[in-house]
Structures are given as C-alpha cells and as structure tokens.
Design an enzyme around this catalytic site. Structure first.
Site, PDB file in Angstrom:
ATOM      1  NE  ARG A  39      58.228  46.583  29.281  1.00  0.00           N
ATOM      2  CZ  ARG A  39      58.959  47.478  29.976  1.00  0.00           C
ATOM      3  NH1 ARG A  39      60.210  47.182  30.306  1.00  0.00           N
ATOM      4  NH2 ARG A  39      58.464  48.627  30.324  1.00  0.00           N
ATOM      5  CE1 TYR A  79      56.951  26.933  12.484  1.00  0.00           C
ATOM      6  CE2 TYR A  79      57.828  29.119  12.898  1.00  0.00           C
ATOM      7  CZ  TYR A  79      56.766  28.241  12.850  1.00  0.00           C
ATOM      8  OH  TYR A  79      55.525  28.691  13.167  1.00  0.00           O
ATOM      9  CG  ASP A  98      64.076  25.876  16.698  1.00  0.00           C
ATOM     10  OD1 ASP A  98      63.546  25.153  17.565  1.00  0.00           O
ATOM     11  OD2 ASP A  98      63.417  26.566  15.895  1.00  0.00           O
ATOM     12  CE  LYS A 122      54.846  25.215  17.342  1.00  0.00           C
ATOM     13  NZ  LYS A 122      56.032  25.546  16.564  1.00  0.00           N
TER      14      LYS A 122
HETATM   15  C1  PLP Z   1      56.612  26.701  15.971  1.00  0.00           C
HETATM   16  C2  PLP Z   1      58.057  26.793  15.774  1.00  0.00           C
HETATM   17  C3  PLP Z   1      58.737  28.011  15.927  1.00  0.00           C
HETATM   18  C4  PLP Z   1      58.022  29.311  16.223  1.00  0.00           C
HETATM   19  O1  PLP Z   1      57.406  29.272  17.454  1.00  0.00           O
HETATM   20  P1  PLP Z   1      56.051  30.096  17.799  1.00  0.00           P
HETATM   21  O2  PLP Z   1      55.817  29.725  19.215  1.00  0.00           O
HETATM   22  O3  PLP Z   1      55.001  29.615  16.854  1.00  0.00           O
HETATM   23  O4  PLP Z   1      56.368  31.535  17.597  1.00  0.00           O
HETATM   24  C5  PLP Z   1      60.108  28.010  15.760  1.00  0.00           C
HETATM   25  N1  PLP Z   1      60.783  26.868  15.460  1.00  0.00           N
HETATM   26  C6  PLP Z   1      60.159  25.680  15.301  1.00  0.00           C
HETATM   27  C7  PLP Z   1      60.958  24.476  14.983  1.00  0.00           C
HETATM   28  C8  PLP Z   1      58.784  25.610  15.453  1.00  0.00           C
HETATM   29  O5  PLP Z   1      58.180  24.429  15.274  1.00  0.00           O
END
Ligand code: PLP
Length: 380
Positions: A47, A99, A171, A196
């Site tokens: 961890r 998001y 983000d 992603k």
């Molecule tokens: C998918 C996504 C998230 C969240 O990510 P997870 O891996 O699904 O927890 C946050 N911001 C954006 C822009 C996303 O597309």
C-alpha cells in the site's frame, strides 16, 4: 527528452537491477523482507509502495512534465485524494460542465463534510474571480469538458489561482498528456482517469495525479498511503504498457475524430456537433493555443431533438459499441443523459446543454471509412 521518447523510456532506467528485464517485473507481493527492523531495500508494504507501481508513477510524472506521480485505484480515487487536502469551511470552484462522477463525489460526499463547491461556467475565465473569497482553496478545471467539449483557458485560470495563492487542478483525462500539458500552463495538480487514454485498451480502471511541488507531493502521498486507494502491480504494468503507445494512438484518435466530426457536421439528421477543432467552436482559438490536436471525443445532438431519436441511433451502431467509458482503441458511443451523466439532475444537465438528444462518441483507432460508414447507416 521529447514526448515520444518519454512515453517509452521516461522514469524507466534500471527497473530490474537483478536481471535487466526491459519491462519492470510485476511485483505481485504485499510485503518485502527486512534484514533488521526498518532494514529494507526501499519498499516495505505494497500500500505504501510497490516497485511496479513506482515505475508507473515515474512514467506518469515524466510524460506530464511533472516531478511526482501517484497512481490510484480509479480516477475518482485520485480526485478523492485531492479533496482530502481540504477541511470543513474550505471552498472549491469547479467547472460546471464536468464528469458526472466528479460532480457526484463533490456534492454527494464532500458537501456533507462541509466543503462548499461553486459550479461555474469557465468559458470566460474572468468570471471565475467573482467566486473567489478568503475560504477558496482550489479551482478544479476539466478541459475539454465532458460532454460539451468546452475549452477552458488553463493559463488564464492559473493567473487567478496564482494571484490568490490557491491551487489549480486540471482533469486532463480527455486531452491526455500528449495533447495538453497543464503543469506547463501553471497548474499545480494534473489528474487523469488512466482508465481512459493512458491505459488505452479498456482493460484497467485506474487514476493518477502528477505534481511538481515536493511539499504538495508529500501531502498527497500521505493521503494515498493513509487512505489506501492504491492500484495493484498487475494494473500498474498494464497502464505502463499503454503509455508506451500513447503518442501513436492519440495521433490516430485525432485523425479519425476529425473525419467523424466533419462527416456529422454536414449531415441532415444531426443538429449540433461539439468538437473543439471546428473553426466556429466558441473556444477554438484557446484549443489551438493549449492543445497539440483536438482529440477523438465528439458530442452531437439529433435534428429531431428527442431522446428516442438518440437512443435509436446508438442502438443501430455496429462498429461503435454502446458502452460507458472512452479512450480505448475501439470506438464507443454513449448517451450522456441516461449513462455517464445520469447522476447529474436533469435540471442541472439542461443548464449546461446536456440534452436528452445528445450522443457522445469516443472515436477509436479503427479505419476511418468504417467509422464514417457505420454512422451513415445508423443515422439513415
Ligand atoms: C472516467 C472519468 C473520471 C473518473 O475516472 P474513473 O477511472 O472512472 O474513476 C474522471 N474524469 C473524467 C473526465 C473521466 O472521463
């Protein structure tokens, strides 16, 4: 090193001192032996740290032009760690069009703990300053926004955060480190849903943070270890592998995205197409300034402007898969109002323009012709 070289080699020197393996071994272990109490070789417990995760975290920092990387169990676990920097009474200004899961985390969990959020349209960065007061601690920016593809001027926002000595977090999931480098534009924290594009193959859920400042990195590392939302060695290995082709994939995502966006724009059954590469996109000039390309994310509304017309199209697609998520090699289609953004109330969705007739596409790296033909038949 330039980007493509960093994507392959960044932070990967001497990942296996024992045998010199080119890829880091998957250290599938929870713990590490000690010769005497505290006498270890840099890792004690997985961890707190794991060599495979550490190799990935160095790669993340390298491609983002930062100094410290942190990998989490999901994108939301990464955002959750950022929010734990704050305390009751603190205020955060966030992009209004963001998001759905981020919105849910902010309002459904952290508001309860006394953090106040302001959701603000940031197309005009000057407007943000009206919301800054002595309790403001951070501005949270998502750009391009999801699913409206608005572009926020990161440099302009960073002038505000610097002036008021507050944090700027971006983000960067949609653009990726390849297309956009927020730390270079004044951001303090860059967050990714590595699920992603960084992972890129729709087989791992992961999140990441990258920062430049040591003191901030130490605070976030404390939270990562104390709260424990870490990612495992196997997943770390997969995302590290994904990053090695990020630049190649993003180039193709951009090319295919452009072809699909231009096809949709001329189609009689389509009303509006949201893609920052169009010259008449309201923030095209900012996209051009801060991004290396316009990406493969596109949203559009149907000419009929009904939920039924959008549902019919996504059901008829054959090459595009109807699924949540984005950023993988395969093309996906989604219906934000009932899928990714269902956790945002309809009234809030309407304010930002997320209509029931909207479809969001994550354009993959297949042959451009097959993607356009698929849309042609589904629209027909
Ligand atoms: C998918 C996504 C998230 C969240 O990510 P997870 O891996 O699904 O927890 C946050 N911001 C954006 C822009 C996303 O597309």
């Amino acid at each position: 090193m330039k980007f493509n070289t960093k994507a392959i080699h960044g932070g990967q020197e001497n990942v296996d001192p024992a045998y010199g393996s080119v890829m880091p071994p998957i250290y599938q272990t929870t713990t590490f032996s000690q010769t005497t109490p505290g006498g270890h070789k840099g890792f004690e417990y997985s961890r707190s740290g794991n060599p495979t995760r550490a190799a990935l975290e160095r790669a993340l920092a390298s491609i983002e032009n930062g100094k410290f990387g942190l990998a989490f169990a999901s994108g939301l676990a990464a955002i959750d760690a950022v929010l734990k920097l704050f305390k009751p009474g603190d205020e955060i200004i966030s992009t209004n069009d963001l998001y759905g899961g981020s919105y849910r985390l902010f309002t459904g969990i952290y508001e309860k703990f006394g953090i106040k959020f302001h959701f603000v349209g940031m197309n005009d960065a000057a407007k943000i300053e009206d919301y800054v007061n002595e309790n403001t601690r951070m501005i949270w920016v998502e750009t391009p926004t999801n699913p409206m593809m608005n572009i926020i001027d990161i440099e302009a926002v960073s002038r505000i955060t610097k002036k008021h000595e507050i944090l700027l977090a971006v983000d960067n999931t949609f653009a990726t480190s390849y297309l956009q480098q927020p730390l270079e534009m004044g951001a303090d924290i860059v967050m990714h849903s590595a699920t992603k594009y960084l992972g890129g193959h729709s087989d791992v859920v992961m999140g990441s943070l990258v920062v430049k400042e040591k003191a901030l990195a130490e605070k976030l590392y404390f939270i990562q270890n104390a709260s424990g939302g870490v990612t495992g060695p196997q997943d770390s290995f997969l995302v590290l592998r994904g990053i090695k082709t990020l630049h190649l994939r993003m180039q193709r995502h951009c090319e295919n995205g452009e072809a699909v966006a231009r096809f949709l724009k001329g189609h009689p059954k389509v009303k509006n197409v949201y893609w920052p590469g169009f010259e008449d996109h309201p923030n095209h000039h900012i996209a051009k300034k801060q991004m290396k390309g316009f990406g493969g994310m596109i949203s559009f509304t149907t000419a009929e402007d009904t939920l039924e017309s959008a549902v019919k199209i996504v059901e008829n697609l054959k090459v595009f898969t109807l699924a949540e998520s984005l950023g993988g090699v395969e093309s996906l289609a989604g219906h934000p109002a009932s899928m990714t953004h269902a956790s945002i109330p309809k009234s809030e969705r309407a304010k930002t323009g997320i209509l029931d007739s909207m479809i969001r596409l994550s354009v993959g790296i297949e042959d451009e012709e097959d993607l356009v033909n698929d849309l042609k038949q589904a629209l027909g």
